[in-house]
Design an enzyme around this catalytic site. Sequence first.
Site, PDB file in Angstrom:
ATOM      1  CG  ASP A  81     -84.260  92.291  23.644  1.00 47.82           C
ATOM      2  OD1 ASP A  81     -85.457  92.439  23.328  1.00 47.82           O
ATOM      3  OD2 ASP A  81     -83.799  92.592  24.772  1.00 47.82           O
ATOM      4  CG  HIS A  82     -85.301  96.280  22.461  1.00 48.17           C
ATOM      5  ND1 HIS A  82     -86.494  96.970  22.441  1.00 48.17           N
ATOM      6  CD2 HIS A  82     -85.191  95.738  23.696  1.00 48.17           C
ATOM      7  CE1 HIS A  82     -87.088  96.832  23.621  1.00 48.17           C
ATOM      8  NE2 HIS A  82     -86.321  96.085  24.395  1.00 48.17           N
ATOM      9  CG  HIS A 174     -85.937  98.199  29.009  1.00 48.74           C
ATOM     10  ND1 HIS A 174     -86.530  98.949  28.030  1.00 48.74           N
ATOM     11  CD2 HIS A 174     -86.115  96.904  28.647  1.00 48.74           C
ATOM     12  CE1 HIS A 174     -87.039  98.151  27.109  1.00 48.74           C
ATOM     13  NE2 HIS A 174     -86.812  96.898  27.458  1.00 48.74           N
ATOM     14  N   GLY A 175     -84.521  98.190  33.379  1.00 53.70           N
ATOM     15  CA  GLY A 175     -83.645  98.575  34.495  1.00 53.70           C
ATOM     16  C   GLY A 175     -84.286  98.214  35.817  1.00 53.70           C
ATOM     17  CG  HIS A 203     -89.583  94.278  26.419  1.00 49.31           C
ATOM     18  ND1 HIS A 203     -88.417  94.456  25.718  1.00 49.31           N
ATOM     19  CD2 HIS A 203     -90.389  93.522  25.632  1.00 49.31           C
ATOM     20  CE1 HIS A 203     -88.506  93.839  24.553  1.00 49.31           C
ATOM     21  NE2 HIS A 203     -89.699  93.263  24.472  1.00 49.31           N
ATOM     22  N   GLY A 204     -88.657  94.465  30.647  1.00 45.83           N
ATOM     23  CA  GLY A 204     -88.371  95.034  31.970  1.00 45.83           C
ATOM     24  C   GLY A 204     -88.733  94.082  33.082  1.00 45.83           C
ATOM     25  CB  SER A 206     -84.737  93.083  36.200  1.00 41.44           C
ATOM     26  OG  SER A 206     -84.079  92.331  35.219  1.00 41.44           O
ATOM     27  CG  ASN A 225     -87.742  90.543  26.981  1.00 40.01           C
ATOM     28  OD1 ASN A 225     -88.221  89.469  26.654  1.00 40.01           O
ATOM     29  ND2 ASN A 225     -87.547  91.524  26.123  1.00 40.01           N
ATOM     30  CB  THR A 228     -81.462  94.899  35.021  1.00 41.60           C
ATOM     31  OG1 THR A 228     -81.773  95.787  33.950  1.00 41.60           O
ATOM     32  CG2 THR A 228     -80.675  95.653  36.079  1.00 41.60           C
TER      33      THR A 228
END
Length: 279
Positions: A81-82, A174-175, A203-204, A206, A225, A228
């Site tokens: 990832d990344h 993200h987060g 992405h992100g 959560s 993805n 978190t």
Amino acid sequence: MLVTLKQIIALAEEKSFCIPAFNVYNMESVMGVIYAAEELKAPVILQVYPRLINQGTADYLAPIVLEAAKRASVPVCFHLDHGPTEIEVQRSLYLGATGIMIDGSTHSYEENVALTRHIVELCEALNIGCEGEIGHVGSVNDDVMDELTDPDEAADFAKKTGVTCLAVLVGNAHGHYKKPPKIDIDRIKAIREKSGGVPLVLHGGSGIPDETVREAIKAGIRKMNIGTDVCCAFSDSALASLNDPKRSLAIDLFMKPVIESIKELALSKIRLTGAEGKA
Ligand code: 13P
């Protein structure tokens, strides 16, 4: 069974659903996700951040991921990832990764195209597939967010690089979001249309409301993805156990509810992404 990013994304495309991609950090997180995937007969991606690759954790984690994938009756991809540079890519391939993400999103457009094309060629030689990113997905703590992915630029990027799937910035971060994110569904549709149907990655994952996730998948998201939420499932459960005076000190027993908690999270995300029964 261990499969490549190319194979697992092709499956999502063929059956119009989304592969849940869980960030894993240790054996317990791998076990929780695999138990859920087996129970719901779902294909999954187990992915690791480059930090784990660079700091040596993945020297131990990668064999666990590979063994879990080989034992599983469902398709499992082991993905970087990344990945920021070719070094992390090469290290991941050496550790047995079957999917690569190269993230050139903080570079200029031309540099991102050149770097991504180079890694795509490397992945093509191994026939495993490569994820790129256009429009930088930052953190929920960033004061300003970059401009959302431009559909024309994304289409040009997909064509020039030949990525297997493409991460985009459409209101995600993200987060854990401080307030529910506004995901630009029309933009996802436009990127998908203009690029001639490139599979898109969110992405992100959560904390994006379930209904929004479903709409995003309908619009063309084929990989989501989840990082978190995995960490919270782990630490919330571990903390509860620590506060339980009757807890077992034996680490394997202490970890049982933690694995269960990650499994529960994975079950819910597998159902949400439509991956249940798609193995
Ligand atoms: P979250 O931690 O917000 O779920 O994002 C994970 C991610 O996108 C990893 O690339």
